[in-house]
Enzyme design. Structure first.
Site, PDB file in Angstrom:
ATOM      1  N   VAL A 169       2.185  -4.088  -1.902  1.00 23.46           N
ATOM      2  CA  VAL A 169       0.903  -4.112  -1.182  1.00 23.46           C
ATOM      3  C   VAL A 169       0.082  -5.361  -1.554  1.00 23.46           C
ATOM      4  CG1 VAL A 169      -1.262  -2.869  -0.780  1.00 23.46           C
ATOM      5  CG2 VAL A 169       0.885  -1.589  -1.017  1.00 23.46           C
ATOM      6  N   LYS A 173       1.906  -9.891 -14.191  1.00 18.64           N
ATOM      7  CA  LYS A 173       2.764 -10.439 -15.260  1.00 18.64           C
ATOM      8  C   LYS A 173       4.050 -11.047 -14.706  1.00 18.64           C
ATOM      9  CE  LYS A 173       1.521  -7.198 -18.917  1.00 18.64           C
ATOM     10  NZ  LYS A 173       1.786  -5.776 -18.817  1.00 18.64           N
ATOM     11  N   LYS A 182      -4.457   5.715  -4.188  1.00 19.65           N
ATOM     12  CA  LYS A 182      -4.883   7.086  -3.829  1.00 19.65           C
ATOM     13  C   LYS A 182      -5.083   7.982  -5.040  1.00 19.65           C
ATOM     14  CE  LYS A 182      -0.218   7.123  -3.268  1.00 19.65           C
ATOM     15  NZ  LYS A 182       0.820   6.611  -2.434  1.00 19.65           N
ATOM     16  N   GLU A 187      -9.882   2.199   2.095  1.00 21.94           N
ATOM     17  CA  GLU A 187      -9.186   2.535   3.349  1.00 21.94           C
ATOM     18  C   GLU A 187      -7.673   2.628   3.142  1.00 21.94           C
ATOM     19  OE1 GLU A 187     -10.416   2.877   6.963  1.00 21.94           O
ATOM     20  OE2 GLU A 187      -8.493   3.818   6.606  1.00 21.94           O
ATOM     21  N   GLY A 244      -1.833   4.319   4.795  1.00 20.86           N
ATOM     22  CA  GLY A 244      -1.538   2.885   4.967  1.00 20.86           C
ATOM     23  C   GLY A 244      -2.414   2.182   5.978  1.00 20.86           C
ATOM     24  N   ASP A 250       1.772  13.341  -3.467  1.00 20.69           N
ATOM     25  CA  ASP A 250       1.212  12.211  -2.728  1.00 20.69           C
ATOM     26  C   ASP A 250       0.343  12.722  -1.557  1.00 20.69           C
ATOM     27  OD1 ASP A 250       1.518   9.163  -2.039  1.00 20.69           O
ATOM     28  OD2 ASP A 250       1.975  10.212  -0.174  1.00 20.69           O
ATOM     29  N   LYS A 255      -3.880  12.478  -0.917  1.00 24.10           N
ATOM     30  CA  LYS A 255      -4.458  11.957   0.320  1.00 24.10           C
ATOM     31  C   LYS A 255      -5.321  13.019   1.003  1.00 24.10           C
ATOM     32  CE  LYS A 255      -0.648   8.694   0.914  1.00 24.10           C
ATOM     33  NZ  LYS A 255       0.750   8.594   1.377  1.00 24.10           N
ATOM     34  N   GLY A 275       4.086   0.394   3.435  1.00 26.88           N
ATOM     35  CA  GLY A 275       4.667  -0.914   3.733  1.00 26.88           C
ATOM     36  C   GLY A 275       3.683  -2.027   3.443  1.00 26.88           C
TER      37      GLY A 275
HETATM   38  N1  HSE Z   1       5.279   7.069  -0.844  1.00 25.80           N
HETATM   39  C1  HSE Z   1       4.232   7.006   0.143  1.00 25.80           C
HETATM   40  C2  HSE Z   1       4.819   7.510   1.441  1.00 25.80           C
HETATM   41  C3  HSE Z   1       3.750   5.583   0.265  1.00 25.80           C
HETATM   42  O1  HSE Z   1       6.021   7.785   1.505  1.00 25.80           O
HETATM   43  O2  HSE Z   1       4.094   7.689   2.400  1.00 25.80           O
HETATM   44  C4  HSE Z   1       2.368   5.451   0.828  1.00 25.80           C
HETATM   45  O3  HSE Z   1       1.381   6.142   0.116  1.00 25.80           O
END
Ligand code: HSE
Length: 428
Positions: free
Chosen positions: A15, A46, A106, A130, A135, A202, A206, A303
């Protein structure tokens, strides 16, 4: 009048790298269309090889966060490191120095936005995120601006690309879960630890961020019911398809007065529902407002460039607005006391039972459902799938309390006459 803005990027991975490239390649476009002259004044990473491959000039490579925040040319710090270790420390330091922060993180926002926003307010700088959810899909801006005239009553999102990719492949190719997970990892969709995706963490982070904004009250992620996709059997996707359902990992939020229901789990939706055609690694959020009715946003949830699109849009927003915008909820990281979280929610259910093919079995099963107040809409015996005297029984229920269904399932399993092999919630 042109405004000059210097940014620093912390972490030039997928990103951060995409953000760097977008800022460089679109510099003149932003200057022409937004009258903002954005320059990358510092980067911190690094991995020097990565910096070389991005053609980052030596003079902007910083050695420490202290060097970045002491740089008077840096107005906005972009955090694209991820996780909550170093990222939290760096963001805190930048905000304390009065630098506006734009982040794609997130987990950081879900767990610490309250703490970080307090520091931002105190130091008169902004905190924008955002890119933390879905994404490149401008869902946060939509919640803050586009649908702000509404009480949002419900949101249902496909907010994780990895699991959507896996479920799409399982549905279209009849592929096995483990096999497709490996492919998703190879394609780079999955998080470093894929359990974050497949076990629903994840999506939970969100949903916590999005539902807090939609419902104007902090929704702690710990209040979200969570079930992942790792136990999904391809045969259930196929049986569901035959009766008009498509399986998706949905992040669902509902608010009715002060009652809030938030959950992430595999869900059957009618194949005619707009979310059913969101395939592969695409994401979408479908929501209902009391004035606007239904709205759906669709796009790439992960992405390099799609996520960079969201990061850079926050940079432009911060650079072109003199008023800083903070979240619309004032309560701290814990839930408001007057908000009631519903854990015994109501849903329709799909179940697959493995039963013996003999007289009386069906009567006993329906008897257990009846005793537990579970009303059946449809029951199908798959006589075409009899194996060693057992067959799958597919049951669809009416709207039922979660606890009633769980209690019926426990009793059926304990009875010895059938085994409940799968239980999938159904949303209309
Ligand atoms: N691993 C997450 C996905 C990436 O598959 O949507 C974006 O947060």
């Amino acid at each position: 009048m042109t405004k000059k803005v210097g940014v620093a990027i912390l972490g030039l991975g997928v990103v951060g790298g995409g953000t760097y490239e977008t800022l460089v390649s679109h510099h003149d476009f932003y200057l022409a269309t937004q009258q903002v002259d954005i320059t990358v004044e510092a980067v911190l990473d690094k991995n020097l090889e990565r910096l070389r491959s991005l053609k980052v000039a030596d003079e902007i490579i910083a050695n420490s966060i202290e060097e970045v925040i002491a740089n008077p040319n840096v107005d906005i710090v972009i955090e694209t490191i991820g996780g909550i270790g170093v990222a939290k420390d760096f963001v805190t330091k930048a905000l304390r120095e009065g630098k506006t922060v734009v982040t794609s993180n997130k987990e950081l926002i879900c767990k610490y936005s309250h703490e970080l926003e307090k520091i931002a307010r105190h130091n008169h700088c902004g905190l924008y995120y955002e890119a933390s959810c879905v994404g490149g899909v401008p869902i946060i801006r939509t919640l803050l601006d586009g649908v702000q005239a509404n009480h949002i009553q419900r949101m249902m999102g496909i907010v994780n690309g990895t699991t959507n990719y896996i479920l799409t492949k399982m549905a279209n190719e009849g592929a096995d879960y483990q096999e497709v997970l490996k492919e998703a990892q190879k394609l780079g969709y999955a998080e470093a630890d894929p359990t974050a995706d497949v076990d629903g963490f994840d999506s939970t982070y969100k949903l916590s961020i999005l539902s807090s904004m939609a419902f104007h009250t902090k929704i702690p992620y710990t209040k979200i019911f969570r079930e992942g996709i790792s136990k999904i059997d391809t045969c259930d996707i196929a049986y569901g398809k035959e009766i008009g359902y498509t399986l998706k990992l949905l992040a669902i939020g509902k608010r009715n007065e002060n009652a809030v229901e938030v959950r992430v789990h595999p869900t059957f939706i009618p194949s005619s529902h707009p979310l059913a055609s969101v395939n592969d690694s695409f994401n979408a959020v479908y929501m209902t407002g009391d004035a606007v009715d239904d709205v759906m946003l669709y796009g790439r949830g992960a992405g390099a460039l799609p996520t960079a699109s969201a990061v850079v849009s926050d940079v432009i927003y911060a650079a072109t607005h003199s008023e800083i915008r903070y979240s619309t909820f004032k309560n701290n990281a814990t839930a408001e006391t007057n908000v009631k979280f519903i854990s015994d929610f109501t849903s329709a259910y799909y179940m697959r039972l493995s039963v013996e093919d003999k007289a009386g079995v069906l009567a006993k099963i329906t008897g257990i459902f009846a005793k537990n107040n579970v009303s059946i809409v449809e029951i199908t015996q798959r006589m075409d799938k009899v194996e060693e005297g057992r067959l799958p029984l597919i049951i669809i229920t009416h709207q039922t309390k979660e606890n009633s269904v769980k209690s019926a399932v426990a009793k059926i399993n304990a009875s010895g006459i059938a085994t409940v092999e799968s239980l999938i919630r159904v949303e209309a």
